[in-house]
Design an enzyme around this catalytic site. Structure first.
Site, short mmCIF file in Angstrom:
data_model
loop_
_atom_site.label_atom_id
_atom_site.label_comp_id
_atom_site.label_asym_id
_atom_site.label_seq_id
_atom_site.Cartn_x
_atom_site.Cartn_y
_atom_site.Cartn_z
N ASP A 186 35.39 46.61 41.91
CA ASP A 186 36.01 45.29 41.80
C ASP A 186 35.83 44.76 40.38
OD1 ASP A 186 37.43 43.18 42.73
OD2 ASP A 186 35.84 42.33 43.98
N LYS A 240 42.74 42.83 48.11
CA LYS A 240 42.60 44.09 47.36
C LYS A 240 41.48 44.96 47.95
CE LYS A 240 42.45 41.70 43.33
NZ LYS A 240 43.08 40.39 43.57
N THR A 241 40.34 44.34 48.22
CA THR A 241 39.22 45.10 48.80
C THR A 241 39.60 45.58 50.20
OG1 THR A 241 37.78 43.55 47.64
CG2 THR A 241 36.73 45.02 49.24
N THR A 252 41.75 40.80 38.71
CA THR A 252 42.61 39.62 38.67
C THR A 252 43.27 39.53 37.29
OG1 THR A 252 40.65 38.38 38.01
CG2 THR A 252 41.27 38.27 40.34
N ARG A 266 42.63 34.79 52.23
CA ARG A 266 41.21 34.40 52.25
C ARG A 266 41.07 32.90 52.49
NH1 ARG A 266 38.22 35.90 47.06
NH2 ARG A 266 38.19 37.99 47.96
#
Ligand code: ADE
Length: 353
Positions: free
Chosen positions: A126, A81-82, A175, A234
C-alpha cells in the site's frame, strides 16, 4: 544495484518471520472493515470494467500456470484497492502478504518480505509511492527477473550473492500515481485507476454490509446513506454503522429514510456528503481568499491540517463533485460550492470569479 549489508543484517534477513495474512476472525467492533470485505468478484460491487479485465488476466495466468502480472491500482482512498487485491488472491487461489511502503524503510525490510514469499504468492504494498529509492531498486530485479542481488560482509570480505526468488505477483496501491517513479511504474503489467462509485452501487454496498451486520434498513434508507457517502464505499460502510447506532438508541434500530437523514444531519454530514472539514476548507477559500486561487499549503496551515490529508482525503471528492478546481496558481471554489454553502449574494457582491 547491490545491497551492502553487514552479517548481522543478513542473519535477520534469513530469519525473517512468516507473516502471511490468514483469514481474520470476525470481531465486528474491532475489525469492522475486514469482516465486511468482499472476497469474490461476485460480491465485490462496482469497478465493473476493471473487474472484467482482471478476470481475463487471472484466467490467462491460470491457464499458463504462471503468476498474475504485477498490478498497480491507483485512485482516491477508500475505493477498495486492498479489497480488490484480496479478491484477486482468492480468485488465483494463493496467499497474500499485505504491507505498506512506510513499513519498508530499511533494505532488510523489503529483502525480508521478498525472501519470505512462496511461489505464486501476492505481495501487496500500500502507499507504494512512498517507497524510498533503495527499496525501489531492490524491487526492480525482483519484479523483472525474480532475483535479489546482495553483497554481505565488510569491505575486505565482501561476498556477492544472487538469490533467486520464487515467482510472485506484486500488487501496488497508491493515491498518487503521479509520484511513482517512471521505472517502477513501467514494471507493472496491469495499471488501473479505481473510480468513485455511483449512488446505485453504494446503495448495494450499504445493503450488503447491513445484511452482514444484521442491520435492518429500507431501500430508501440505504439510498439516503449512499447519497451522502462521497462515492466511497469505506465512507458508506462507516456511515451505515453510525446511522445504525442512532437508529438503535433513538428508535427501534431500523434505518428508514427519515432516520438516516436525521442521523446524518446530527453527524453534520450534509446533502453532498461534506463534513465540517470540507465545509471549512471551502468557506476559507471563499471568505479569506475571494474564492481563490490559493495554494494548498496556505489552506492546510489555516485549517491546522497537514497537506497530505487535504490532498488525499478532502480534495479528491471535492474536485470530482465540481466544488473545487485545481489551477496552476492554486485551488479555486466553483460557483456551485458557493451556492451549496449559501454564498449566492456573496458571489455577486465580492466578484468572486
Ligand atoms: N465494501 C467495500 N468495498 C466494497 C465493494 N466494492 N463491494 C462490496 N462491499 C464493499
Amino acid at each position: 544495484m547491490s545491497i551492502v549489508s553487514d552479517d548481522n543484517d543478513f542473519e535477520i534477513v534469513k530469519n525473517v518471520r512468516e507473516e502471511t495474512i490468514k483469514p481474520e476472525v470476525c470481531d465486528f467492533d474491532r475489525n469492522f472493515e475486514n469482516c465486511i470485505r468482499p472476497k469474490t468478484f461476485e460480491t465485490y460491487i462496482g469497478q465493473s470494467a476493471l473487474k472484467e479485465t482482471l478476470k481475463i488476466s487471472i484466467e490467462a495466468a491460470k491457464r499458463r500456470e504462471l503468476p498474475l502480472d504485477h498490478a498497480l491500482f491507483y485512485g482516491p482512498p477508500g475505493l477498495g484497492k486492498t479489497t480488490l487485491a484480496g479478491v484477486i488472491a482468492e480468485q488465483m487461489g494463493v496467499e497474500i502478504k499485505i504491507t505498506a511502503a512506510p513499513a519498508l524503510e530499511r533494505p532488510r525490510d523489503i529483502i525480508g518480505i521478498l525472501m519470505s514469499l512462496k511461489g505464486g504468492q501476492i505481495l501487496f504494498i500500500d502507499e507504494i509511492h512512498r517507497l524510498n529509492k533503495v527499496a525501489e531498486e531492490i524491487l526492480y530485479p525482483a519484479m523483472e527477473d525474480f532475483f535479489l542481488d546482495m553483497t554481505t560482509g565488510k569491505i575486505q570480505t565482501v561476498k556477492t550473492l544472487r538469490i533467486a526468488l520464487p515467482k510472485f505477483t506484486l500488487i501496488g496501491a497508491t493515491t498518487k500515481a503521479g509520484e511513482l517513479s517512471g521505472p517502477l511504474r513501467d514494471r507493472f503489467g496491469i495499471v488501473h485507476r479505481l473510480e468513485f462509485y455511483s449512488e446505485d452501487e453504494l446503495t448495494r454496498v450499504i445493503k450488503r454490509t447491513a445484511g452482514i451486520l444484521e442491520i435492518e434498513i429500507t431501500e430508501e434508507g440505504a439510498q439516503a446513506v449512499a447519497k451522502r457517502s462521497r462515492g466511497t464505499p469505506r465512507i458508506a460502510n462507516r456511515l451505515v454503522k453510525r446511522v445504525s447506532d442512532y437508529a438503535l438508541v433513538k428508535h427501534d434500530g431500523k434505518i428508514t429514510q427519515d432516520i438516516a437523514n436525521t442521523a446524518l444531519n446530527a453527524l453534520k454530514i450534509d446533502d453532498f456528503g461534506l463534513d465540517n472539514t470540507d465545509r471549512m476548507l471551502l468557506r476559507l477559500i471563499i471568505e479569506k481568499y475571494d474564492g481563490g486561487p490559493v495554494g494548498v499549503e496556505t489552506i492546510a496551515a489555516a485549517l491546522g491540517e497537514d497537506v497530505r490529508t487535504i490532498e488525499d482525503v478532502c480534495e479528491p471528492y471535492l474536485l470530482q463533485a465540481g466544488l473545487l478546481q485545481r489551477t496552476p496558481r492554486g485551488r479555486k471554489v466553483s460557483p456551485e460550492a458557493c451556492r451549496h454553502l449559501g454564498y449566492e449574494n456573496f458571489t455577486d457582491q465580492q466578484n468572486l470569479f
